[in-house]
Design a protein around this motif. Structure first.
Motif, short mmCIF file in Angstrom:
data_model
loop_
_atom_site.label_atom_id
_atom_site.label_comp_id
_atom_site.label_asym_id
_atom_site.label_seq_id
_atom_site.Cartn_x
_atom_site.Cartn_y
_atom_site.Cartn_z
N ALA A 349 0.82 -1.22 0.00
CA ALA A 349 0.00 0.00 0.00
C ALA A 349 0.86 1.27 0.00
N GLY A 428 9.61 -2.39 7.81
CA GLY A 428 8.23 -1.92 7.81
C GLY A 428 7.86 -1.13 9.06
N CYS A 438 -0.03 1.10 6.61
CA CYS A 438 -0.02 -0.34 6.87
C CYS A 438 -1.41 -0.90 7.19
N CYS A 441 -3.03 -2.28 4.11
CA CYS A 441 -2.17 -3.07 3.22
C CYS A 441 -2.53 -4.55 3.32
N CYS A 454 5.11 -8.23 5.80
CA CYS A 454 5.53 -7.02 5.08
C CYS A 454 6.88 -7.28 4.41
#
Ligand code: FAD
Ligand code: DLZ
Ligand code: SF4
Length: 524
Positions: A349, A428, A438, A441, A454
């Motif tokens: 994302a 991340g 996040c 995502c 991630c």
């Protein structure tokens, strides 16, 4: 016989050194729209429109001010489509006694300019660009004998030289740098005020049509074009920033919010780099906001540091390190650029949003460029030259002198640490702390390995592991290397396997997005 003064698309300043001391009735200003500049890399459509529109407006202002301007449009049937070709043609038309030009911002263009003398009978005078605080020679003098170049020390010299935020010999508030106060993550609902709007006038509308006609297959959207194209409009943009966004600029400087493309950033870099705004004047006005109690010191110091610190330092490093900087690849990163940098099609994302704002606005703010787009390229080991081409294409403010050191030096550590003391590598967790990406995502930022984790998490350790021979002695990386060495062997293997699986499925981009394929190149 006249003086011929070529003015390039990023030299649109009435105070330009080449105009100083010239008589209006004895000077011909030459401005050239040339395909070579738009296609040596295939610039974002909005960037080409911005530059052509700003050039046309600037030519009109010069004429209104009494200068004679010879303006070569892109559609001119005689246009040779290169700076050198147009200077030769103009020298034949006007038979000047002198060609007087300001040094360009691009090493490639300077090489061409140094050759002009061999094509023209009159002398060619190349002047330093006085729009910068620190000349190329002065920077070289400052850098001479230093093993490491560090922005912070250079910045202090610039503060002393300008007197900006100084109380006598001391920095205002007792500290040079308030960066530590400028690192807040975004609270829910954080929104910046709307930017002033600059509806395209007749000239810009004409240029947008021209760009659609000639550069239809270049990256980027034109329908949200909202850049200031004159010094007057740029002044409105600057005033709005100083009044509405400067006070909170510092606090949210590193924050990222999905769909909030500008937050509290200045969004002035294209106008500054084109010459429509004077950066030192902006700094003085920002300082006045602090002295009047309308903006906090940390915000104002942060803003001034970007301009007289980072911007000047970056330019100094460019001229010091070129042409080698363009070839540097200290970490031997050789993976091709993934195609999602152009399409935005990725489940990550953060990257999807950063590519979207880049495509829509020809803009992304600093932390999006450094800690998402740059960080991913660093961790995944993307070839610096492909990353640099991408950054040069996509941003309205991208010119070689400022884009290349930021990409090769700051984001990718391709110069081996001449510019930055350590790579800006982050997992991340950093992106999660500084953004709201996040939560939306498909990957889970808290998961470390496996198909749902991630990707930044395993890529981070892959980066640490594969570069150990080059980076593990860097004192600023002592912690990550100690953690990596302490980690259980099976955990390490899991990280590396996870990262490898992710890297395997990356689709390489078609190189034609950035540079024309050889066979498509036109003979001119
Ligand atoms: P703000 O965040 O509001 O900062 C104010 C001003 O400070 C900017 O307008 C700019 O003139 C100056 N500035 C801040 N940081 C830098 C920097 N590192 N280098 C030079 N000037 C700086 N900037 C460009 O102008 N052109 C580029 O091509 C460019 N490429 C970049 C690539 C990468 C990988 C990174 C990490 C940074 C890059 N930058 C570039 C620097 C910075 O990201 C942009 O100047 C900034 O995002 C412009 O937006 P703004 O005007 O809202 O800046
Ligand atoms: C970026 C650009 C583009 C797309 N087109 C032109 C142009 O047609 N004419 C011009 O004078 N300048 C252009 N520019 C900016 C130049 O590339 C820039 O001046 C050089 O790279 C030196 O920095
Ligand atoms: Fe980016 Fe990872 Fe967060 Fe997804 S989970 S937005 S990939 S940092």
């Amino acid at each position: 016989m006249t003086v011929l003064v070529p003015i390039l698309g990023d030299q649109l300043s009435h105070a330009l050194a080449s105009l100083q001391g010239c008589a209006k009735n004895d000077t011909i200003v030459l401005m050239m729209e040339v395909a070579e500049e738009a296609t040596h890399v295939r610039h974002h459509k909005a960037k080409i429109a911005l530059i052509f529109s700003a050039m046309r407006h600037f030519a009109a202002e010069l004429r209104a001010d009494g200068w004679q301007v010879d303006y070569i449009g892109l559609d001119d049937p005689e246009n040779s489509n290169s700076f050198t070709g147009e200077v030769i043609r103009a020298a034949q038309r006007h038979a000047p006694r002198l060609i007087r030009v300001v040094e360009p911002g691009d090493w490639r263009v300077e090489q061409a300019m140094l050759d002009w003398q061999t094509f023209t009978p009159c002398p060619v005078e190349i002047l330093p660009d006085s729009r910068f605080l620190c000349s190329r020679d002065e920077f070289a003098g400052w850098a001479a004998g230093r093993k490491e170049l560090r922005m912070e020390f250079f910045y202090r010299e610039m503060r002393r030289r300008t007197g900006l935020l100084m109380d006598g010999k001391d920095p205002v508030g007792g500290k040079w740098n308030y960066d530590a106060e400028n690192r807040s993550g975004p609270p829910p609902g954080l929104k910046g005020p709307p930017l002033p709007s600059f509806a395209p006038d007749g000239i810009t509308a004409e240029v947008i049509d021209l760009v659609e006609a000639h550069f239809a297959d270049h990256f980027g959207a034109l329908d949200r074009f909202n850049w200031p194209v004159t010094a007057g409009e740029a002044e409105l943009a600057a005033s709005a920033f100083l009044a509405e966004r400067l006070p909170t600029f510092g606090q949210w400087q590193d924050a990222m919010v999905r769909g909030q493309d500008f937050l509290f950033h200045a969004v002035l870099s294209p106008a500054i780099n084109l010459g429509l705004l004077d950066p030192i004047d902006l700094c003085r006005r920002a300082e006045a906001e602090y002295r009047a109690g309308r903006a906090p010191l940390a915000a104002v110091e942060g803003f001034i540091r970007q301009l007289i610190g980072w911007r000047e330092y970056i330019r100094g490093v460019y001229w010091l390190e070129m042409p080698g900087l363009a070839e540097d690849n200290f970490l031997e990163a050789n993976r091709p650029l993934p195609d999602f940098y152009w399409t935005g099609q990725t489940d990550m994302a953060c990257l999807a949003d950063c590519v979207r704002t880049t495509r829509d606005n020809a803009y992304a703010h600093h932390i999006q460029r450094l800690m998402v787009l740059g960080n991913f390229a660093l961790l995944a080991g993307i070839k610096p030259q492909e990353v640099a081409d991408w950054f040069l294409v996509v941003y309205a403010d991208a010119f070689d002198w400022v884009e290349l050191p930021n990409v090769a030096g700051m984001a990718l550590f391709a110069d081996g640490g001449r510019l930055a003391s350590k790579p800006y590598a982050a997992s991340g967790a950093y992106i999660d702390r500084m953004s709201n990406y996040c939560g939306s995502c498909r990957y889970k930022v808290k998961l470390k390995t496996g198909p749902d984790a991630c990707p930044f998490n395993s890529l981070y350790w892959h980066f640490v592991d594969r570069n150990a021979a080059k980076l593990s002695r860097n004192m600023r990386l002592a912690n990550p290397y100690a953690t990596w060495r302490r980690m259980d062997e099976s955990k390490r293997a899991e990280y590396l396997a996870s990262a490898e699986a992710f890297l395997q499925q990356l689709q390489p981009a078609d190189a034609g997005w950035a540079r024309q394929h050889q066979e498509e190149r036109s003979p001119c």
